[in-house]
Design a protein around this motif. Structure first.
Motif, PDB file in Angstrom:
ATOM      1  N   PRO A 270      -4.129  -4.005 -24.555  1.00 47.92           N
ATOM      2  CA  PRO A 270      -3.920  -4.423 -23.162  1.00 47.92           C
ATOM      3  C   PRO A 270      -3.808  -3.239 -22.220  1.00 47.92           C
ATOM      4  O   PRO A 270      -3.142  -2.239 -22.529  1.00 47.92           O
ATOM      5  N   GLY A 271      -4.480  -3.341 -21.074  1.00 51.49           N
ATOM      6  CA  GLY A 271      -4.506  -2.254 -20.108  1.00 51.49           C
ATOM      7  C   GLY A 271      -3.302  -2.240 -19.186  1.00 51.49           C
ATOM      8  O   GLY A 271      -2.205  -2.671 -19.558  1.00 51.49           O
ATOM      9  N   TYR A 272      -3.522  -1.795 -17.951  1.00 48.88           N
ATOM     10  CA  TYR A 272      -2.420  -1.581 -17.028  1.00 48.88           C
ATOM     11  C   TYR A 272      -2.028  -2.836 -16.262  1.00 48.88           C
ATOM     12  O   TYR A 272      -2.879  -3.669 -15.914  1.00 48.88           O
ATOM     13  N   TYR A 273      -0.721  -2.928 -16.000  1.00 49.17           N
ATOM     14  CA  TYR A 273      -0.152  -4.024 -15.220  1.00 49.17           C
ATOM     15  C   TYR A 273       0.701  -3.451 -14.090  1.00 49.17           C
ATOM     16  O   TYR A 273       1.401  -2.443 -14.270  1.00 49.17           O
ATOM     17  N   LEU A 274       0.632  -4.104 -12.943  1.00 47.44           N
ATOM     18  CA  LEU A 274       1.587  -3.848 -11.866  1.00 47.44           C
ATOM     19  C   LEU A 274       2.807  -4.708 -12.168  1.00 47.44           C
ATOM     20  O   LEU A 274       2.666  -5.889 -12.481  1.00 47.44           O
ATOM     21  N   TYR A 275       3.994  -4.130 -12.114  1.00 49.76           N
ATOM     22  CA  TYR A 275       5.195  -4.914 -12.418  1.00 49.76           C
ATOM     23  C   TYR A 275       6.254  -4.699 -11.345  1.00 49.76           C
ATOM     24  O   TYR A 275       6.340  -3.641 -10.724  1.00 49.76           O
ATOM     25  N   TYR A 276       7.052  -5.734 -11.132  1.00 50.58           N
ATOM     26  CA  TYR A 276       8.115  -5.688 -10.130  1.00 50.58           C
ATOM     27  C   TYR A 276       9.195  -6.684 -10.527  1.00 50.58           C
ATOM     28  O   TYR A 276       8.960  -7.595 -11.325  1.00 50.58           O
ATOM     29  N   PRO A 277      10.408  -6.566  -9.979  1.00 51.09           N
ATOM     30  CA  PRO A 277      11.556  -7.270 -10.551  1.00 51.09           C
ATOM     31  C   PRO A 277      11.869  -8.663 -10.039  1.00 51.09           C
ATOM     32  O   PRO A 277      12.863  -9.224 -10.455  1.00 51.09           O
ATOM     33  N   SER A 278      11.071  -9.257  -9.178  1.00 50.40           N
ATOM     34  CA  SER A 278      11.476 -10.554  -8.628  1.00 50.40           C
ATOM     35  C   SER A 278      10.286 -11.411  -8.260  1.00 50.40           C
ATOM     36  O   SER A 278       9.250 -10.916  -7.832  1.00 50.40           O
ATOM     37  N   ARG A 279      10.457 -12.724  -8.421  1.00 49.36           N
ATOM     38  CA  ARG A 279       9.425 -13.675  -8.019  1.00 49.36           C
ATOM     39  C   ARG A 279       9.667 -14.241  -6.618  1.00 49.36           C
ATOM     40  O   ARG A 279       8.938 -15.108  -6.159  1.00 49.36           O
ATOM     41  N   LYS A 280      10.723 -13.782  -5.950  1.00 50.32           N
ATOM     42  CA  LYS A 280      11.008 -14.316  -4.622  1.00 50.32           C
ATOM     43  C   LYS A 280       9.908 -13.906  -3.646  1.00 50.32           C
ATOM     44  O   LYS A 280       9.072 -13.054  -3.928  1.00 50.32           O
TER      45      LYS A 280
END
Length: 297
Positions: A270-280
């Motif tokens: 699996p390659g790169y993912y953008l990630y962040y801490p909230s679904r709000k």
């Protein structure tokens, strides 16, 4: 009291985040003396010590942490509300901070951001390149970029690139003097270009797989780098064999400047993912950037 303290509270948040009067002063564009006077005035006015100061660092006290916990979500809400108002009056605007490793920044993030930023000139992006596993919450980043296998389970992850594969390569001159290995085990008899891991500081053990069985090989050589570009250049210069992302050396392989070996032992992952801490709900600028970076087959 709020009117009197608002500027000082903002200064306090910056000092607390940076853990340094020097860095905070640089970020705010004011002198350290001005910051020190502002903090002293705020503490005297509130009759509370907000910061613990030592010769080497600055840290919030328990009371300071309580104020930070109260202020930060409200300031974030205010910033989002202001950005939403800006959208009503014109083009999307706002500030976004991203953390990404060298390869992800060079091969995916920056190429996609170029067209995005031209389309939205009022959106400002700060891209911090760091090969370590950055804590994006503690580092005050809006999002980070990592390989899919390294994204924490509690993060929202958006795929931004295709699956990847590593490539083992060397220069024709090197293989002319040293017959190419036919299995990963034979790499132990070759000069290899090592990679220093950014987290624990150890050397990367080259990873292979064949017929469902994984294999990790510790290699040795004259050179060790922590940056990808130097490892590729060292391979091109004939200093030994390198293990690097395949997409970064395809042109060199096509031109004959590098020879790729052990392809059957290098599966995709699996390659790169953008990630962040909230679904709000996100500010419009951030939501637009997510779509700009999102990978589509």
């Amino acid at each position: 009291m709020l009117k009197e303290n608002f500027n000082e509270l903002h200064i306090f948040l910056v000092v607390a985040r940076e853990r340094s009067f020097t860095r905070a002063a640089s970020k705010l564009g004011v002198s350290q003396s001005a910051l020190s006077h502002a903090m002293k005035a705020l503490e005297e006015r509130l009759n509370i010590r907000l910061l613990t100061r030592t010769t080497r660092s600055v840290a919030p006290t328990e009371a300071g942490e309580r104020i930070i916990a109260c202020l930060e979500p409200r300031i974030a809400e205010l910033e989002q509300a202001l950005e939403a108002l800006v959208q009503l009056n014109g083009a999307p605007a706002g500030n976004i901070r991203l953390s990404a490793g060298e390869h992800a920044a060079r091969s995916l993030v920056w190429p996609k951001l170029k067209s995005f930023l031209r389309e939205y000139p009022e959106i400002n992006v700060e891209l911090v390149v760091d090969n370590g596993f950055v804590d994006i919450v503690e580092g005050r980043f809006d999002a980070g970029v990592r390989l899919g296998e390294n994204v924490d389970k509690d993060m929202v992850a958006v795929k931004i690139g295709p699956d990847m594969r590593m490539a083992v390569v060397g220069a024709p001159a090197y293989f002319a003097a040293n017959p190419a290995p036919e299995t990963p085990h034979e790499l132990q008899h070759h000069r290899c270009i090592n990679m220093r891991l950014p987290t624990a500081g150890g050397l990367y053990h080259w990873e292979f797989e064949r017929e469902g069985k994984s294999l990790r090989v510790r290699v040795e050589g004259q050179l060790t780098f922590n940056l990808l570009s130097e490892r590729i250049d060292a391979a091109l210069s004939g200093f030994g064999i390198a293990c690097v992302p395949e997409d970064m050396i395809q042109d060199y392989v096509k031109s004959g400047e590098l020879i790729q070996i052990l392809q059957a032992w290098c599966p995709s992952f699996p390659g790169y993912y953008l990630y962040y801490p909230s679904r709000k709900q996100h500010p419009p600028a951030f939501a637009l950037m997510i779509e700009a970076l999102r990978y589509t087959e």
